[in-house]
Design a protein around this motif. Structure first.
Motif, PDB file in Angstrom:
ATOM      1  N   ILE A 165      21.135 -33.090 -42.989  1.00 18.68           N
ATOM      2  CA  ILE A 165      22.762 -32.430 -43.124  1.00 18.68           C
ATOM      3  C   ILE A 165      22.309 -31.132 -42.894  1.00 18.68           C
ATOM      4  CG2 ILE A 165      24.446 -32.000 -44.831  1.00 18.68           C
ATOM      5  CD1 ILE A 165      23.751 -34.636 -46.385  1.00 18.68           C
ATOM      6  N   THR A 166      22.703 -30.379 -41.622  1.00 18.45           N
ATOM      7  CA  THR A 166      22.814 -28.971 -41.203  1.00 18.45           C
ATOM      8  C   THR A 166      24.141 -28.433 -41.424  1.00 18.45           C
ATOM      9  OG1 THR A 166      22.999 -29.940 -39.210  1.00 18.45           O
ATOM     10  CG2 THR A 166      21.047 -29.755 -39.814  1.00 18.45           C
ATOM     11  N   ASP A 167      25.207 -29.010 -41.350  1.00 19.75           N
ATOM     12  CA  ASP A 167      26.564 -28.412 -41.469  1.00 19.75           C
ATOM     13  C   ASP A 167      26.875 -28.426 -43.072  1.00 19.75           C
ATOM     14  OD1 ASP A 167      28.905 -27.489 -40.814  1.00 19.75           O
ATOM     15  OD2 ASP A 167      29.833 -29.332 -40.571  1.00 19.75           O
ATOM     16  N   PRO A 168      27.297 -27.149 -43.415  1.00 19.40           N
ATOM     17  CA  PRO A 168      27.805 -26.918 -44.747  1.00 19.40           C
ATOM     18  C   PRO A 168      29.040 -27.881 -45.120  1.00 19.40           C
ATOM     19  CG  PRO A 168      27.445 -24.498 -43.689  1.00 19.40           C
ATOM     20  CD  PRO A 168      27.233 -25.679 -42.693  1.00 19.40           C
ATOM     21  N   ALA A 169      29.837 -28.038 -44.321  1.00 24.29           N
ATOM     22  CA  ALA A 169      31.054 -28.968 -44.578  1.00 24.29           C
ATOM     23  C   ALA A 169      30.601 -30.170 -44.800  1.00 24.29           C
ATOM     24  CB  ALA A 169      31.947 -28.901 -43.250  1.00 24.29           C
ATOM     25  N   ALA A 170      29.629 -30.791 -44.247  1.00 20.05           N
ATOM     26  CA  ALA A 170      29.169 -32.374 -44.538  1.00 20.05           C
ATOM     27  C   ALA A 170      28.760 -32.143 -46.056  1.00 20.05           C
ATOM     28  CB  ALA A 170      28.221 -32.491 -43.631  1.00 20.05           C
TER      29      ALA A 170
ATOM     30  N   ASN B 129      36.667 -24.251 -45.605  1.00 20.82           N
ATOM     31  CA  ASN B 129      35.556 -23.439 -44.416  1.00 20.82           C
ATOM     32  C   ASN B 129      34.474 -22.871 -45.025  1.00 20.82           C
ATOM     33  OD1 ASN B 129      37.545 -23.688 -42.504  1.00 20.82           O
ATOM     34  ND2 ASN B 129      38.624 -21.801 -43.258  1.00 20.82           N
ATOM     35  N   PRO B 130      33.586 -23.993 -45.750  1.00 25.87           N
ATOM     36  CA  PRO B 130      32.382 -23.596 -46.472  1.00 25.87           C
ATOM     37  C   PRO B 130      31.266 -23.032 -45.614  1.00 25.87           C
ATOM     38  CG  PRO B 130      32.453 -25.807 -46.191  1.00 25.87           C
ATOM     39  CD  PRO B 130      33.710 -25.242 -45.507  1.00 25.87           C
ATOM     40  N   THR B 131      30.573 -22.147 -46.099  1.00 29.15           N
ATOM     41  CA  THR B 131      29.297 -21.473 -45.675  1.00 29.15           C
ATOM     42  C   THR B 131      28.147 -22.048 -46.715  1.00 29.15           C
ATOM     43  OG1 THR B 131      29.196 -19.492 -46.539  1.00 29.15           O
ATOM     44  CG2 THR B 131      30.312 -19.771 -44.518  1.00 29.15           C
ATOM     45  N   TRP B 132      27.104 -21.962 -46.086  1.00 35.03           N
ATOM     46  CA  TRP B 132      25.952 -22.197 -47.220  1.00 35.03           C
ATOM     47  C   TRP B 132      25.713 -21.011 -48.444  1.00 35.03           C
ATOM     48  CZ3 TRP B 132      24.120 -26.802 -47.156  1.00 35.03           C
ATOM     49  CH2 TRP B 132      23.979 -27.358 -46.100  1.00 35.03           C
ATOM     50  N   GLU B 133      26.229 -19.798 -48.045  1.00 31.67           N
ATOM     51  CA  GLU B 133      26.222 -18.812 -49.082  1.00 31.67           C
ATOM     52  C   GLU B 133      27.355 -19.150 -50.127  1.00 31.67           C
ATOM     53  OE1 GLU B 133      26.069 -18.104 -45.752  1.00 31.67           O
ATOM     54  OE2 GLU B 133      24.022 -17.657 -45.789  1.00 31.67           O
ATOM     55  N   ALA B 134      28.556 -19.447 -49.583  1.00 33.31           N
ATOM     56  CA  ALA B 134      29.669 -19.855 -50.277  1.00 33.31           C
ATOM     57  C   ALA B 134      29.469 -21.110 -51.371  1.00 33.31           C
ATOM     58  CB  ALA B 134      30.857 -19.957 -49.509  1.00 33.31           C
TER      59      ALA B 134
END
Length: 126
Positions: A69-74, A48-53
């Motif tokens: 790429i706007t989704d951190p998971a991608a 469950n990644p976030t940009w901060e993580a």
């Protein structure tokens, strides 16, 4: 007497070109296929990644968005993947033997032609 290279038929020339092409493509892709170069990464993705993580600031997020790429998971796999810098003495020795062996093979097979060309250009020094 001028050096006359050996004559080769059209079929033999085509065979030589195809062989060299196959060997060149093989030399480029076999290490990648065997995982010996380039693709040797060890991903450590975050659940469950976030940009901060992922350690990405606002400017980096904008650059990812510019890439589509706007989704951190991608981006998770690309950001967390690390190259494998392990070293193998066996692989180094094998590569050295192959390179030196190839050089010796080329010189030995071409020895007569080299000597004829040198004799034509510089004369017999015996």
């Amino acid at each position: 007497m001028a050096y006359q290279p050996p004559k080769q038929s059209l079929g033999a020339q085509v065979f030589d070109v195809i062989t060299l092409l196959v060997l060149t493509v093989g030399a480029l892709y076999v290490p990648l296929y065997l995982g010996l170069a380039g693709a040797a990464k060890t991903p450590a993705p975050i659940a469950n990644p976030t940009w901060e993580a992922l350690g990405q600031n606002a400017t980096e997020q904008q650059q990812w968005a510019a890439l589509g790429i706007t989704d951190p998971a991608a981006a998770n796999d690309m950001i967390t993947a690390r190259f494998d810098y392990s070293f193998s003495w066996a692989a180094l020795i094998t590569m050295a033997v192959l390179v030196i062996g190839y050089f010796v093979l080329v010189v030995r097979l071409s020895d007569r032609e080299y000597r004829e060309v040198i004799e034509e250009r510089f004369g017999n020094k015996k």
